[in-house]
Design an enzyme around this catalytic site. Structure first.
Site, PDB file in Angstrom:
ATOM      1  CG  ASP A 100      -0.121  -0.954   3.387  1.00  0.00           C
ATOM      2  OD1 ASP A 100      -0.960  -1.824   3.641  1.00  0.00           O
ATOM      3  OD2 ASP A 100       0.006  -0.460   2.243  1.00  0.00           O
ATOM      4  CG  HIS A 144      -3.749   0.308   5.631  1.00  0.00           C
ATOM      5  ND1 HIS A 144      -3.520   0.320   4.281  1.00  0.00           N
ATOM      6  CD2 HIS A 144      -3.705   1.603   6.027  1.00  0.00           C
ATOM      7  CE1 HIS A 144      -3.346   1.578   3.866  1.00  0.00           C
ATOM      8  NE2 HIS A 144      -3.453   2.368   4.908  1.00  0.00           N
TER       9      HIS A 144
END
Ligand SMILES: *[C@@H]1O[C@H](CO)[C@@H](O)[C@H](O)[C@H]1NC(C)=O
Length: 387
Positions: free
Chosen positions: A213, A236
């Site tokens: 993430d 991310h």
């Protein structure tokens, strides 16, 4: 004679130092911790902590090499001194399964603590498997939580395979991380690197993050944050947000993110807000000297953030974004739209600056997209500016 006196003085000084150091150093093994990776050392760690924290002079905690199973630990202050140090050579291991607790290792109400080294293995595999199988699973645990604390230094910490966020900094100030390494598989769910919230004067430098993430995310109330010299990816990217989840929310202000290399990430430099009413804001963000290597969304302001696009709110975000600068961002985009500035119709972005952007897309023209945004562009501009 003078020489003898000098050596005597030196000898006295050395014995004085060794005595004070000996009285103020607490080794977890002396409190019963076993480096066998199987015996729960939580009680021993907490006993060493209590001794160091209760000491009225700067105290040192030593964790020697080896694997220490720690079921859960809350290192809580306030302490009787503000100069504690923790030297960790070994690995702290979370239990192999998972439980209902949302925090594994927690530092709370502590002022003035330096942690050198340390490897924290969250052993999140069983928990991820539960989530991936879409069974009903507990919330998951953050590996290291720092809450209500001040003036902490973490140097050379390694965090691996957390169930959820690897590290969370909440309601704290003066938190410095240098030389951190955070690693989890790119398909592990919600394994953010570091999340910052309601905290100021947070500095993260010289660190590497490969996660499933965000590498670093800055939630409501993140102010005076300095992030420099980071390698991010897979993951991310580095995000301000998500913001605007609540109607009453603290703003994000004075954020610097510089010298970051993104490799194969979903996003690069991002600001994300929900399309909901909110009194929050983002003001004064500088993103500079970033290198993008095959990044899907290198530059992105998304005020319609809604992952999964189910039950998305609407129509518009109350978060006001202003004074955001992207300077010297270059490299390759994995999608054609390399710059996306999608701001709120009710609160358009203002004072957005693009300077020296060079983001290419394979052998095609890269594009930029602007909506509800005011600002300026200067210097090299690839894709050409939509401002
Ligand atoms: C912004 O934050 C940095 C630390 O990250 C700090 O050094 C600087 O003083 C802050 N600027 C203002 C105007 O507060």
């Amino acid at each position: 004679m003078a020489q003898t006196f000098g050596s005597l003085l030196a000898l006295l000084l050395i014995s004085y130092l060794s005595i004070t150091m000996a009285t103020a150093a607490y080794n977890v093994v002396d409190f019963g911790a076993k480096p066998d990776g199987r015996t729960d050392a939580a009680k021993a760690f907490l006993a060493a902590w209590a001794a160091a924290c209760g000491s009225n002079q700067p105290a040192t905690i030593i964790v020697p090499s080896g694997g220490f199973l720690v079921s859960q630990a809350l290192f809580s202050g306030p302490c009787s001194n503000t100069g504690m140090r923790m030297f960790i050579k070994g690995t702290l291991m979370a239990p192999a399964g998972y439980s209902d607790s949302t925090q594994w290792i927690t530092i709370k109400y502590v002022e003035g603590l330096s942690i050198y080294g340390g490897r924290l293995d969250g052993r999140g595999q069983a928990f991820w498997a539960c989530k991936n199988a879409r069974r009903s699973c507990p919330y998951g645990a953050t590996s290291l939580t720092i809450g209500q604390s001040k003036n902490l230094l973490l140097s050379g910490i390694r965090l691996v395979n957390s169930e959820l966020f690897h590290m969370s900094i909440f309601a704290s100030s003066g938190i410095t991380l240098q030389g951190a390494t955070i690693t989890a598989p790119d398909d592990s769910p919600n394994t953010d690197g570091i999340h910052i919230q309601m905290s100021s004067f947070v500095t993260i430098t010289g660190s590497t993050m490969r996660t499933g993430d965000d590498c670093i995310s800055m939630g409501p109330g993140s102010t005076d944050v300095w992030i420099e010299n980071i390698k991010c990816g897979p993951g991310h990217g580095i995000s301000v947000g998500s913001l605007g989840g609540e109607a009453q929310e603290a703003g994000v202000q004075n954020i610097t993110v510089r010298a970051v290399e993104f490799t194969g990430t979903q996003n690069g430099l991002r600001i994300k807000t929900w399309a909901k009413p909110s009194n929050g804001f983002v003001k004064g963000v500088t993103f500079e000297h970033a290198v993008m290597k095959n990044v899907q969304n290198p530059i992105v302001v998304d005020q319609n953030y809604c992952p999964g696009t189910v039950n998305c709110p609407g129509p518009s975000s109350g978060i006001k974004i202003s004074q955001v600068k992207f300077n010297d961002v270059h490299g390759t985009s994995a999608t054609q739209v390399a710059v996306k500035l999608d701001c709120s119709p009710s609160n358009p972005c203002t004072g957005i600056e693009l300077q020296d952007i060079k983001l290419t897309y394979q052998n095609e023209r890269s594009l930029s997209y602007c909506k509800n945004v005011k600002g300026t562009a200067s210097g090299v501009m690839i894709p050409s500016s939509c401002l």
